[in-house]
Design a protein around this motif. Structure first.
Motif, mmCIF file in Angstrom:
data_model
loop_
_atom_site.group_PDB
_atom_site.id
_atom_site.type_symbol
_atom_site.label_atom_id
_atom_site.label_comp_id
_atom_site.label_asym_id
_atom_site.label_seq_id
_atom_site.Cartn_x
_atom_site.Cartn_y
_atom_site.Cartn_z
ATOM 1 N N MET A 140 0.824 -1.216 0.000
ATOM 2 C CA MET A 140 0.000 0.000 0.000
ATOM 3 C C MET A 140 0.859 1.267 0.000
ATOM 4 S SD MET A 140 -2.782 -1.336 2.817
ATOM 5 C CE MET A 140 -3.433 0.298 3.125
ATOM 6 N N GLY A 141 2.184 1.097 -0.015
ATOM 7 C CA GLY A 141 3.082 2.248 -0.029
ATOM 8 C C GLY A 141 3.564 2.686 1.322
ATOM 9 N N ILE A 142 3.193 1.940 2.368
ATOM 10 C CA ILE A 142 3.627 2.271 3.730
ATOM 11 C C ILE A 142 4.820 1.385 4.065
ATOM 12 C CG2 ILE A 142 2.951 2.415 6.154
ATOM 13 C CD1 ILE A 142 0.038 2.563 5.192
ATOM 14 N N GLU A 143 5.985 1.945 4.077
ATOM 15 C CA GLU A 143 7.199 1.164 4.284
ATOM 16 C C GLU A 143 7.354 0.778 5.759
ATOM 17 O OE1 GLU A 143 9.210 -0.105 2.094
ATOM 18 O OE2 GLU A 143 7.985 0.712 0.475
ATOM 19 N N VAL A 144 7.325 -0.505 6.015
ATOM 20 C CA VAL A 144 7.560 -1.039 7.359
ATOM 21 C C VAL A 144 8.511 -2.219 7.233
ATOM 22 C CG1 VAL A 144 5.318 -0.326 8.276
ATOM 23 C CG2 VAL A 144 5.548 -2.573 7.199
ATOM 24 N N ALA A 145 9.189 -2.510 8.315
ATOM 25 C CA ALA A 145 10.105 -3.649 8.317
ATOM 26 C C ALA A 145 9.317 -4.946 8.277
ATOM 27 C CB ALA A 145 10.990 -3.596 9.564
ATOM 28 N N LYS A 146 9.762 -5.875 7.450
ATOM 29 C CA LYS A 146 9.104 -7.171 7.338
ATOM 30 C C LYS A 146 9.828 -8.193 8.216
ATOM 31 C CE LYS A 146 8.141 -8.759 3.358
ATOM 32 N NZ LYS A 146 8.293 -9.156 1.934
ATOM 33 N N PRO A 147 9.179 -8.643 9.280
ATOM 34 C CA PRO A 147 9.839 -9.613 10.164
ATOM 35 C C PRO A 147 9.984 -10.966 9.480
ATOM 36 C CG PRO A 147 7.556 -9.338 10.804
ATOM 37 C CD PRO A 147 7.816 -8.326 9.717
ATOM 38 N N ASN A 148 11.089 -11.604 9.726
ATOM 39 C CA ASN A 148 11.329 -12.942 9.170
ATOM 40 C C ASN A 148 11.164 -13.968 10.292
ATOM 41 O OD1 ASN A 148 12.019 -15.044 7.507
ATOM 42 N ND2 ASN A 148 14.223 -14.658 7.642
ATOM 43 N N ILE A 149 9.895 -14.338 10.540
ATOM 44 C CA ILE A 149 9.574 -15.236 11.656
ATOM 45 C C ILE A 149 9.122 -16.578 11.095
ATOM 46 C CG2 ILE A 149 8.168 -15.570 13.715
ATOM 47 C CD1 ILE A 149 7.753 -12.565 13.824
ATOM 48 N N ALA A 150 9.786 -17.640 11.500
ATOM 49 C CA ALA A 150 9.400 -18.985 11.055
ATOM 50 C C ALA A 150 8.077 -19.376 11.716
ATOM 51 C CB ALA A 150 10.484 -19.993 11.401
ATOM 52 N N LEU A 151 7.254 -20.100 10.989
ATOM 53 C CA LEU A 151 5.955 -20.526 11.509
ATOM 54 C C LEU A 151 6.121 -21.797 12.332
ATOM 55 C CD1 LEU A 151 2.845 -20.180 11.506
ATOM 56 C CD2 LEU A 151 2.793 -21.669 9.492
ATOM 57 N N PRO A 152 5.816 -21.763 13.632
ATOM 58 C CA PRO A 152 5.899 -22.982 14.441
ATOM 59 C C PRO A 152 4.894 -24.027 13.956
ATOM 60 C CG PRO A 152 5.774 -21.019 15.823
ATOM 61 C CD PRO A 152 5.454 -20.583 14.427
ATOM 62 N N ILE A 153 5.328 -25.248 13.838
ATOM 63 C CA ILE A 153 4.451 -26.319 13.374
ATOM 64 C C ILE A 153 3.301 -26.512 14.362
ATOM 65 C CG2 ILE A 153 4.310 -28.821 12.971
ATOM 66 C CD1 ILE A 153 7.120 -28.735 11.914
#
Length: 480
Positions: free
Chosen positions: A117-130
């Motif tokens: 949407m044009g709103i720059e935010v940091a993208k967290p790199n979080i693994a999905l727990p099974i």
């Protein structure tokens, strides 16, 4: 670790059963008296092996699960002990559970949406727990049932940990309500018939996964992954029908294995599938598919929103939007959920009113065409790939049929036949025929157990042979 793994089948499971057998003896000889029957040793073994099972693939996230259980343990006690603030405590517990699953499953998705949407935010790199979707929903159902006084609060943390972490249903369901197993945590016995039925059910699930689902996945990958850019119309249909069968045998196979293992230990989990591809409407399909998830949303979302009484259409769409979100943090899952929500809503006002006047064969064809198209949305999380697929699916390609399509059908002829055959209620039909022919005679028992032994041994041998060197063996629903 997954059930259809050689290490699980020939190391973990035998070790668990041996320890569980010893624990049963300890409970009977050392921890029980004439008035009570103890399960303390068995429960301890089950908790320990469940934690090992989960930590085997994700040792770090076992602490997240322990934290979740501890939080819900405290919230449950607070709801039970407080009359004035029990609703507020419930809300806090629900917020905490939603925050946990939201952080690990959806935070990256929402961040990407803001970036788009044009709103720059940091993208967290979080693994999905099974299994986080499954054990979080079980925790939520526990808190709500305690609040509604439909289930007793669990005052011992190890017993609540047993309920949520129980390895048969931990990573891919079914979503087991606390009330279903609350009494069996402390009061369960296993006889030879229970163990035999449970082991047979487990092996049936193993066969569904290894002999059918894994082989069908090779066909679906051949067309929907490797051959997507050269897809013909027939290839698109072959690939998505293979996936339609694959996901059924994969997930229902896991459910069979979970129910079977639970039965071996004295737990009776509810059925999660009831021959969904025998449906005669989309509404009927979703009464048969992933029953535990459907009943969760019905009891904890749809009915509290007003159910059939108020704003039914809106309630249906909300439930199906959430159902799509539950399956994954991706737009295709949301679209998939809304797609089925719209169909279910329209059926309420149209098809279901004239359902009895329409020939069953037309209802079945209508239902399966929509289900297969829905799996096409479900399969592709990349919109460019989805567009390519649906162009071929609807015939907007230069080639209708080629040699690759013919080979996929003819070379796997018996796989297709067997897969389609076992979508039918075979076990129910065979059981009815056996009852009619043999009644309650001793011959009936001998025939049933002999056939079960032969079938079980055959499944185990063939599955073991197929698992040696297998590279595509993960359960689809462990992703959710």
């Amino acid at each position: 670790m997954v059930f259809s793994d050689l290490f699980f089948l020939f190391v973990f499971l035998p070790a668990f059963l041996l320890c569980y057998l010893i624990a049963t003896w300890v409970d009977q000889k050392c921890l029980s008296d004439e008035a009570t029957h103890s399960n303390r040793a068995k429960n301890l073994i089950l908790v320990c092996f469940s934690l090992i099972f989960y930590a085997w693939g994700e040792p770090v996230y076992v602490f997240l699960m322990l934290f979740c259980v501890f939080v819900n343990y405290l919230v449950g006690l607070g709801i039970d002990r407080s009359e004035q603030y029990r609703k507020a405590i419930l809300v806090i517990g629900l917020i905490l559970n939603i925050a946990i699953i939201g952080t690990f499953k959806y935070l990256g998705f929402f961040a990407q949406c803001l970036c788009d949407m044009g709103i720059e935010v940091a993208k967290p790199n979080i693994a999905l727990p099974i299994g986080i979707s499954f054990y979080t929903f079980q925790s939520i159902s526990y808190l709500i049932d305690v609040y509604r006084r439909e289930s007793p609060v669990q005052r011992r943390f190890p017993d609540l940990l047993l309920y949520i972490s129980m390895f048969p249903q931990l990573i891919a369901g079914p979503i087991v309500r606390y009330g279903t197993v609350a009494d069996e945590i402390h009061h369960r016995r296993v006889n030879a018939a229970d163990f035999s039925d449970g082991l047979y059910r487990f092996l049936i699930g193993l066969g569904k996964k290894v002999i059918l689902a894994n082989q069908l996945s090779e066909i679906s990958d051949q067309f929907l992954v490797n051959g997507l850019n050269s897809l013909t119309m027939a290839g698109a249909w072959i690939g998505i029908v293979a996936f339609t069968l694959q996901i059924y045998f994969d997930f229902s196979g896991y459910s069979d294995m979970a129910i079977g293992l639970g039965r071996c230990m004295g737990f009776h989990f509810n059925e999660n599938f009831r021959h969904p591809y025998c449906c005669n409407s989309i509404t009927d399909f979703w009464r048969r598919w992933h029953i535990s998830l459907g009943s969760f949303f019905r009891d904890y979302v749809y009915i509290p929103l007003g159910g059939n009484r108020h704003h039914q259409a809106v309630n249906i769409l909300v439930v199906w939007f959430l159902t799509g979100m539950w399956h994954g943090a991706s737009w295709n899952f949301i679209i998939w959920g809304v797609y089925f929500g719209l169909i279910v809503m329209l059926e309420k006002y149209t098809l279901l009113k004239v359902h009895d006047r329409i020939p069953a064969v037309f209802l079945h064809i209508y239902s399966m065409l929509l289900v297969i198209a829905g799996w096409g949305i479900f399969y592709f999380d990349n919109f460019d790939q989805m567009i390519v697929f649906f162009q071929a699916f609807f015939g907007n390609v230069t080639s209708f049929y080629d040699f690759v399509d013919e080979s996929a059908l003819l070379d796997n002829f018996w796989l297709w036949v067997i897969a389609l055959f076992f979508c039918l209620p075979v076990r129910t039909t065979v059981g009815e025929w056996t009852d009619r022919l043999l009644g309650d005679s001793p011959l009936r028992t001998m025939v049933i157990y002999t056939s079960r032994i032969i079938l079980s041994v055959g499944i185990l041998i063939l599955s073991t042979a197929l698992l040696v060197g297998a590279t595509n063996n993960a359960f689809i629903y462990t992703r959710f």
